[in-house]
Every structure is written in C-alpha cells, then in structure tokens.
Design a protein around this motif. Structure first.
Motif, PDB file in Angstrom:
ATOM      1  N   ILE A 110       0.845  -1.197   0.000  1.00 13.03           N
ATOM      2  CA  ILE A 110       0.000   0.000   0.000  1.00 13.03           C
ATOM      3  C   ILE A 110       0.881   1.248   0.000  1.00 13.03           C
ATOM      4  CG2 ILE A 110      -1.906   1.206   1.143  1.00 13.03           C
ATOM      5  CD1 ILE A 110      -2.600  -1.487   2.454  1.00 13.03           C
ATOM      6  N   ASP A 111       0.827   1.959  -1.097  1.00  8.74           N
ATOM      7  CA  ASP A 111       1.571   3.204  -1.253  1.00  8.74           C
ATOM      8  C   ASP A 111       0.647   4.293  -0.721  1.00  8.74           C
ATOM      9  OD1 ASP A 111       2.209   5.719  -2.744  1.00  8.74           O
ATOM     10  OD2 ASP A 111       3.675   4.485  -3.809  1.00  8.74           O
ATOM     11  N   MET A 112       1.031   4.933   0.366  1.00 10.25           N
ATOM     12  CA  MET A 112       0.081   5.834   1.018  1.00 10.25           C
ATOM     13  C   MET A 112       0.767   7.022   1.694  1.00 10.25           C
ATOM     14  SD  MET A 112      -0.746   3.456   4.324  1.00 10.25           S
ATOM     15  CE  MET A 112      -1.110   4.742   5.534  1.00 10.25           C
ATOM     16  N   SER A 113      -0.025   7.999   2.013  1.00  5.24           N
ATOM     17  CA  SER A 113       0.409   9.226   2.685  1.00  5.24           C
ATOM     18  C   SER A 113       1.299  10.051   1.757  1.00  5.24           C
ATOM     19  CB  SER A 113       1.102   8.925   4.011  1.00  5.24           C
ATOM     20  OG  SER A 113       1.148  10.099   4.777  1.00  5.24           O
ATOM     21  N   SER A 114       2.570   9.709   1.662  1.00 10.26           N
ATOM     22  CA  SER A 114       3.481  10.272   0.658  1.00 10.26           C
ATOM     23  C   SER A 114       3.440  11.791   0.470  1.00 10.26           C
ATOM     24  CB  SER A 114       3.233   9.579  -0.698  1.00 10.26           C
ATOM     25  OG  SER A 114       3.196   8.195  -0.539  1.00 10.26           O
ATOM     26  N   PRO A 115       3.665  12.536   1.544  1.00  6.65           N
ATOM     27  CA  PRO A 115       3.720  13.995   1.396  1.00  6.65           C
ATOM     28  C   PRO A 115       5.004  14.421   0.689  1.00  6.65           C
ATOM     29  CG  PRO A 115       4.315  13.376   3.627  1.00  6.65           C
ATOM     30  CD  PRO A 115       3.898  12.108   2.928  1.00  6.65           C
ATOM     31  N   ASN A 150       5.505   4.658   2.797  1.00  4.61           N
ATOM     32  CA  ASN A 150       5.390   6.108   2.690  1.00  4.61           C
ATOM     33  C   ASN A 150       6.402   6.565   1.641  1.00  4.61           C
ATOM     34  OD1 ASN A 150       4.744   8.746   3.123  1.00  4.61           O
ATOM     35  ND2 ASN A 150       5.581   8.871   5.208  1.00  4.61           N
ATOM     36  N   TYR A 151       5.892   6.935   0.502  1.00  4.66           N
ATOM     37  CA  TYR A 151       6.733   7.240  -0.661  1.00  4.66           C
ATOM     38  C   TYR A 151       6.828   8.765  -0.788  1.00  4.66           C
ATOM     39  CZ  TYR A 151       7.868   7.052  -5.751  1.00  4.66           C
ATOM     40  OH  TYR A 151       8.427   7.173  -6.997  1.00  4.66           O
ATOM     41  N   LEU A 152       7.789   9.321  -0.088  1.00  9.02           N
ATOM     42  CA  LEU A 152       7.896  10.775  -0.016  1.00  9.02           C
ATOM     43  C   LEU A 152       8.183  11.400  -1.379  1.00  9.02           C
ATOM     44  CD1 LEU A 152      10.130  11.117   3.170  1.00  9.02           C
ATOM     45  CD2 LEU A 152       7.658  11.477   3.016  1.00  9.02           C
ATOM     46  N   GLY A 153       7.584  12.551  -1.608  1.00  3.36           N
ATOM     47  CA  GLY A 153       7.911  13.320  -2.805  1.00  3.36           C
ATOM     48  C   GLY A 153       9.188  14.092  -2.495  1.00  3.36           C
ATOM     49  N   ASP A 154      10.325  13.432  -2.703  1.00  6.52           N
ATOM     50  CA  ASP A 154      11.583  14.053  -2.276  1.00  6.52           C
ATOM     51  C   ASP A 154      12.562  14.177  -3.443  1.00  6.52           C
ATOM     52  OD1 ASP A 154      12.237  11.445  -2.689  1.00  6.52           O
ATOM     53  OD2 ASP A 154      13.125  11.097  -0.724  1.00  6.52           O
ATOM     54  N   LEU A 294      11.412  12.168 -14.500  1.00  9.69           N
ATOM     55  CA  LEU A 294      10.126  12.696 -14.039  1.00  9.69           C
ATOM     56  C   LEU A 294       9.426  11.767 -13.046  1.00  9.69           C
ATOM     57  CD1 LEU A 294      10.213  13.601 -17.404  1.00  9.69           C
ATOM     58  CD2 LEU A 294       8.700  15.176 -16.179  1.00  9.69           C
ATOM     59  N   TYR A 295       8.368  12.319 -12.506  1.00 13.42           N
ATOM     60  CA  TYR A 295       7.512  11.597 -11.552  1.00 13.42           C
ATOM     61  C   TYR A 295       7.172  10.202 -12.077  1.00 13.42           C
ATOM     62  CZ  TYR A 295       3.361  11.372  -8.375  1.00 13.42           C
ATOM     63  OH  TYR A 295       2.433  11.045  -7.417  1.00 13.42           O
ATOM     64  N   ALA A 296       6.761  10.138 -13.339  1.00 21.51           N
ATOM     65  CA  ALA A 296       6.359   8.845 -13.916  1.00 21.51           C
ATOM     66  C   ALA A 296       7.548   7.888 -14.020  1.00 21.51           C
ATOM     67  CB  ALA A 296       5.735   9.050 -15.286  1.00 21.51           C
ATOM     68  N   LEU A 316      -1.690  -1.218  -3.989  1.00 19.95           N
ATOM     69  CA  LEU A 316      -2.695  -0.166  -3.951  1.00 19.95           C
ATOM     70  C   LEU A 316      -2.001   1.186  -3.805  1.00 19.95           C
ATOM     71  CD1 LEU A 316      -5.088  -1.820  -1.308  1.00 19.95           C
ATOM     72  CD2 LEU A 316      -5.009  -2.212  -3.784  1.00 19.95           C
ATOM     73  N   TYR A 317      -2.388   2.124  -4.642  1.00 19.10           N
ATOM     74  CA  TYR A 317      -1.871   3.487  -4.525  1.00 19.10           C
ATOM     75  C   TYR A 317      -3.007   4.352  -4.018  1.00 19.10           C
ATOM     76  CZ  TYR A 317       2.070   2.126  -7.571  1.00 19.10           C
ATOM     77  OH  TYR A 317       3.172   1.535  -8.120  1.00 19.10           O
ATOM     78  N   GLU A 318      -2.892   4.814  -2.795  1.00 15.47           N
ATOM     79  CA  GLU A 318      -3.963   5.629  -2.220  1.00 15.47           C
ATOM     80  C   GLU A 318      -3.626   7.105  -2.473  1.00 15.47           C
ATOM     81  OE1 GLU A 318      -6.032   7.853  -0.806  1.00 15.47           O
ATOM     82  OE2 GLU A 318      -7.270   6.087  -1.081  1.00 15.47           O
ATOM     83  N   GLU A 322      -7.171  13.524  -8.658  1.00 17.51           N
ATOM     84  CA  GLU A 322      -6.583  14.429  -9.650  1.00 17.51           C
ATOM     85  C   GLU A 322      -5.362  13.817 -10.328  1.00 17.51           C
ATOM     86  OE1 GLU A 322      -6.869  15.013  -6.432  1.00 17.51           O
ATOM     87  OE2 GLU A 322      -4.879  15.463  -5.632  1.00 17.51           O
ATOM     88  N   GLN A 323      -4.823  12.730  -9.757  1.00 17.95           N
ATOM     89  CA  GLN A 323      -3.665  12.102 -10.403  1.00 17.95           C
ATOM     90  C   GLN A 323      -4.052  10.893 -11.255  1.00 17.95           C
ATOM     91  OE1 GLN A 323      -0.079  11.634  -8.098  1.00 17.95           O
ATOM     92  NE2 GLN A 323      -0.556  13.398  -6.825  1.00 17.95           N
ATOM     93  N   GLN A 324      -5.319  10.800 -11.548  1.00 23.73           N
ATOM     94  CA  GLN A 324      -5.818   9.653 -12.302  1.00 23.73           C
ATOM     95  C   GLN A 324      -5.018   9.374 -13.586  1.00 23.73           C
ATOM     96  OE1 GLN A 324      -9.562   9.785 -14.453  1.00 23.73           O
ATOM     97  NE2 GLN A 324     -10.415   8.555 -12.787  1.00 23.73           N
TER      98      GLN A 324
HETATM   99  N1  ARG Z   1       3.950  12.868  -3.360  1.00 22.88           N
HETATM  100  C1  ARG Z   1       2.810  12.796  -4.220  1.00 22.88           C
HETATM  101  C2  ARG Z   1       1.921  14.003  -4.024  1.00 22.88           C
HETATM  102  O1  ARG Z   1       1.897  14.583  -2.984  1.00 22.88           O
HETATM  103  C3  ARG Z   1       2.001  11.556  -3.980  1.00 22.88           C
HETATM  104  C4  ARG Z   1       2.715  10.284  -4.282  1.00 22.88           C
HETATM  105  C5  ARG Z   1       1.788   9.150  -4.492  1.00 22.88           C
HETATM  106  N2  ARG Z   1       2.441   7.920  -4.732  1.00 22.88           N
HETATM  107  C6  ARG Z   1       3.000   7.557  -5.900  1.00 22.88           C
HETATM  108  N3  ARG Z   1       3.568   6.406  -5.995  1.00 22.88           N
HETATM  109  N4  ARG Z   1       2.951   8.361  -6.936  1.00 22.88           N
HETATM  110  O2  ARG Z   1       1.192  14.368  -4.916  1.00 22.88           O
END
Ligand code: ARG
Length: 550
Positions: A110-115, A150-154, A294-296, A316-318, A322-324
């Motif tokens: 489960i990929d979640m939270s990820s700030p 928790n997959y941080l946007g780092d 990139l992100y992708a 599961l990616y929670e 908007e990121q559909q």
């Molecule tokens: N850090 C991203 C955001 O805040 C969410 C990441 C979600 N997970 C992923 N694997 N893309 O928008």
C-alpha cells in the motif's frame, strides 16, 4: 450455523439455484425467497408457487417458521439458536471473530500518505493516510501480509527551485524555527521564470550527485521528515517502509534502457516519451531534454523494484483522483513492458476535502493551513468537551487525542471514498449522531456497565430474548460478512457504516434491557461483552482507538 445456507439447502430440493432476500420488515421474517422468477418456467402464478413450496418444506430446528406472503416464502430463524452460537463464538474468538486465511502467503503493498518534502503536509495526504491505513488493517484481518510504504515526494525539479530559493533568500534561523514554513516561503520566491534555468541546473546537479546540492537536499529532507513525524505521532500511524522518489535515482537509467530495448521510447522535442495516444492516454514523459527524469519515470522504476522485492498480490496506490491520468499512464507503460502484474496495480482514488462553504479546503485567510495546527485545534476542542462532560476524568490529554483522531478518521471513512467531504471539525466531534466520538462513547458506555457488576459471569444459554437483544445479536453476526465486503470493494465506508448501526443497536439494547438488576444478568453481560469486542475491532479496522471512559 449458517442460517442462510440451511434455508438454501431446504429450497434446493425443489428449485434450482435459489437466492434469498432480506425482507424489509421483521413481520416478514429474517429471509425471504421470491417466487416471481419461477413463474414462467412453472407456468403458475408466484403465489401458487409459494403455497406449493410451503406445503413441501417443513421447519427445522434452525428454521422455526415458514410463511407465505404474496409471492414470497418467508423464513423465520430460531433466534435463540442464532444468539447462542454468535455470542458463544465471539466470546471464544474475541477480536479475532471474522478473521480468515483468505490472504495466507499473499502480500499487499500500500503506497500511502506520501507527502512532499519542503511542502506542508496536505489535506489530501491526510486522506491518503487514513484510507491507506484502514485498507491495510482490513487486509491484515483477512490474513494478508501488508506493507505500508510512505513514498515521499523528495525528488524532482522543485528541489532545484528550492535550492536556488534557499541560497538567495534563506535564513538559517528562520529555517530552524519553522522549517516547512520557511522552505515554502523561499520556494515560492524562487518559483518564477526568472530563476527557471538556474533551478533546472541545480536539479541536474542533484541528479548527478553534486556534493553541495546533495547536502542541502538532505538537510531539507531531514527537517521535513521531522515535521511529518510529529503528525504521524499524533495520528498514531506507522509505516512498514519509509521510502521516497529519491530512492530510485540511481535505478532510473536501467528503466530507460529497458524502455528503449522494448522499443517503447520516442523522441519528442529532444525529450523521451512513451506515446500512449492509441490508448487515449496522451504521452507519458520519461526524460526531459536536459536529461533529468520525471515523476512517472520514478513510479515505473519503483513499481518494478517493489514487485521484485515483494511479489505482491496487489499494489494499492492511495492517491487523490486528480492524479488519475498519471496512474493510468504508468500502469499502461508497465503493461507494455510486459509485466503481467501491472493489472494488479490499483489506483485507490479519493475525492477532496471541502470547507464549509464548499470550496477546496486548502487555504484559510489566504494562508496555508498547517496540518499540525488543525490536529491540535481538534484535540483542544475535544478536551473542552471532556472538561464539560466528565471533569474528573484521568488522562484527559491522551483521551482527547484519541477522540479527536477518531473524529477525523471517522469523518473521513464514513463517506464514499470518491466523494468530496466537508471538513467540519465541530460536526466530526459531535458526541451524537454518525460520528467517531459517538462510537467511542458507546464502547465506554458498555464498559461502564461491566464496571458496575461485581461478578462478570457469562453464559451461553440465552433465553427469552427481547427484540433489542435479537437485533443487536443479528448485527453482531453480520460482522464477518461486512469485513469481507469492505475487502472486496476496497471500501472502509462499509465498516464505518456498520459500526454506526451496531452502536445504534447497542444503545437501543442499553435503554430497553437493564443488565445489572435483571434476572437475565448473565446473558446480558455476555451480550455486552460481545458488543465490546466487535465495536472495538470494527473501529480498529478504521484506525480508531477506543477508550474505557470518556
Ligand atoms: N507525493 C505525491 C503528491 O503529494 C504523492 C505520491 C503518491 N504515490 C505515488 N507512488 N505516486 O502528490
């Protein structure tokens, strides 16, 4: 005893593949068999069919009474038998009631939270945290191994901007005092066309491992994680893996190579893309013209790596709706790369939080709202209510935290995931109605009954059951099925709504069936105990803690 199965067995002797319905009112029994679909085959009207079946099918120990009503055959089950079995089983299995081995030897990621580092923890990240956590609990109950990541946007161009911003406008003192606020401030300042080239150059340096760039980035990252950890501590959330986009930096070249070998890459204005127009998914950008990723690119790399590591049954990616497109795109790329497991990657979307005026909940008085403040305000509000209702309560702070978090979690999870939710703390914290505190209160109320009785002897012999007792026990018996439904639909709201109904049934029982001075004391203590196990477990599947007193 599975009453439904028993009825089906009786019916199967006379009709093919019978299915049952739950009648709309108690007078019509516990289950009903509609005869309408048989009318054509039997060339008879449904009422006659029902009457014929009624003559042929005789009551059993489990099925006490069978009646005909219009074109329906109505079945009344033996309530005492049901009650004894359910209560017996719950008191024996306790919180494990409803557990199963469905997921034995299977892993769910489960990929979640990820700030995002150097940015405030957003309200969307809160939803992701709450829903992701609940999905993990539900799967665990059914025997799956779950891995919460928790997959941080780092990583990404924004860190180039941040470095430029900090070098130009940063202050070490401000950073120390209010890290995220200050990082956001310098980021906003540097986020203009004027600094674009410089920022791009810094991100490029970062991807190439430049010492100064890395040092700054690490520093910002650590400060941010410290801030996020404060939030997770208040929420009571832990992860199995703390990861981030940066983790994949040195693995991205191999992804690009693989895409090339499999002939998926196209050049477009000096950038590399996978063209997905055929699938109505536009193009997926893999590498910019300056060579950065990139992100992708990172998500593709991460998915491949995770499959190697965990051989997951599902991932599961929670993440918000908007990121559909992003998810559809990179799932498609994985599929085109030939990964069969790509179809087991699922974007669990959620809607937005809105404010009371129905606008996107993101800003207040033009300022960013910081999550920690919101949580703290909610806790303070909960504490005020406790001070009023139960001034002598011990451990008020910890209980206020549990109530506040329960309020927020439940306020979220009771909704359909994809809907937008009005983020209304006062409403969430209401002790009455469809709220977390109401459920916690029901548990505490049940607990207070047990505290008042001296001997807590229980019994499995349940006699002369009254209506509220029967209704409560029936609801308890539905719990395993509810857990399964929420798993099938990946939807915690099913458990949330069940919890409310269960608490309503309990409160009905509480008002109409006295425990302490009753001749049925032992049987009612058994019922109270069973209720406590199930409501507690139900809430814990939502990530909500109960309290003994509030
Ligand atoms: N850090 C991203 C955001 O805040 C969410 C990441 C979600 N997970 C992923 N694997 N893309 O928008």
């Amino acid at each position: 005893m599975d009453f439904q199965k028993e009825i089906i067995k009786l019916l199967e002797k006379h009709v093919k593949n019978p299915t049952l319905e739950i009648p709309p009112s108690k007078e019509l029994g516990d289950y009903a068999f509609p005869c309408f679909p048989l009318a054509r085959e039997y060339k008879k009207n449904p009422i006659e069919i029902a009457q014929d079946l009624h003559k042929k099918i005789k009551p059993t120990k489990a099925i006490e009474k069978i009646t005909v009503n219009g074109g329906y055959l109505n079945f009344f089950i033996n309530k005492e038998l049901l009650a004894e079995e359910v209560i017996n089983q719950i008191l024996k299995e306790k919180e494990k009631y409803g557990n199963s081995h469905l997921g034995k030897n299977k892993t769910i990621v489960i990929d979640m939270s990820s700030p995002n580092i150097a940015k405030p923890f957003g309200i969307g990240h809160l939803r992701s945290t709450i829903i992701g956590n609940s999905l993990s609990e539900i799967h665990k109950k059914l025997g799956f191994k779950t891995i919460k990541i928790n997959y941080l946007g780092d990583w990404g161009t924004q860190f180039g901007k941040l470095i430029v911003g900090y070098k130009k406008f940063g202050s070490a003192t401000k950073l120390k005092k209010n890290p995220i606020e200050h990082l956001l401030e310098v980021y906003v300042k540097a986020n203009s066309e004027e600094y674009e080239d410089e920022a791009r150059a810094w991100f490029k340096k970062l991807e190439l491992g430049d010492k100064e760039a890395l040092k700054l980035w690490k520093f910002f990252r650590e400060l941010s994680i410290k801030e996020f950890d404060k939030i997770y501590k208040i929420l009571g959330i832990k992860f199995d893996v703390n990861s981030g986009e940066s983790y994949y930096n040195n693995k991205m070249q191999s992804t690009i190579k693989e895409l090339k070998t499999k002939n998926l890459l196209e050049e477009s204005e000096e950038a590399l893309v996978v063209n997905l127009e055929k699938y109505n998914l536009e193009v997926c950008l893999i590498q910019k013209k300056d060579g950065t990723t990139l992100y992708a690119t990172r998500d593709i790399t991460a998915a491949i790596d995770r499959y190697k590591k965990y051989k997951f049954e599902k991932m599961l990616y929670e993440v918000g709706s908007e990121q559909q497109l992003h998810f559809k795109q990179f799932f498609k790329v994985l599929e085109l790369l030939g990964y069969k497991w790509a179809k087991n990657c699922i974007h669990i979307e959620h809607g937005l939080y809105l404010d009371k005026e129905g606008k996107k909940f993101a800003t207040r008085k033009g300022k960013t709202v910081f999550m920690e403040e919101i949580l703290q305000e909610t806790i303070d509000l909960a504490k005020k209510t406790i001070e009023k209702k139960n001034p002598k309560l011990k451990n008020k702070d910890e209980i206020a935290r549990k109530i506040a978090i329960g309020a927020i979690f439940f306020g979220d999870l009771k909704n359909k995931r994809n809907n937008n939710i009005i983020f209304d703390i006062e409403r969430f914290l209401d002790f009455e109605g469809d709220t977390g505190p109401y459920l916690q209160y029901s548990y505490a109320r049940a607990n207070s009954i047990l505290e008042k009785v001296k001997t807590k002897k229980t019994t499995f012999k349940l006699k002369n059951l009254e209506e509220p007792e029967i209704e409560l026990i029936k609801k308890l018996s539905a719990f395993p099925d509810i857990v399964n439904q929420s798993y099938t639909h990946l939807n915690p709201a099913i458990i949330a709504n069940y919890s409310t109904e269960l608490a309503q049934n309990f409160n009905e029982f509480y008002h109409k069936c006295p425990v302490i001075n009753s001749e049925y004391k032992e049987q009612r203590i058994s019922i109270v105990k069973a209720f406590m196990y199930i409501i507690k477990e139900s809430l814990s599947l939502l990530g909500i803690e109960t309290v003994q007193e509030m």
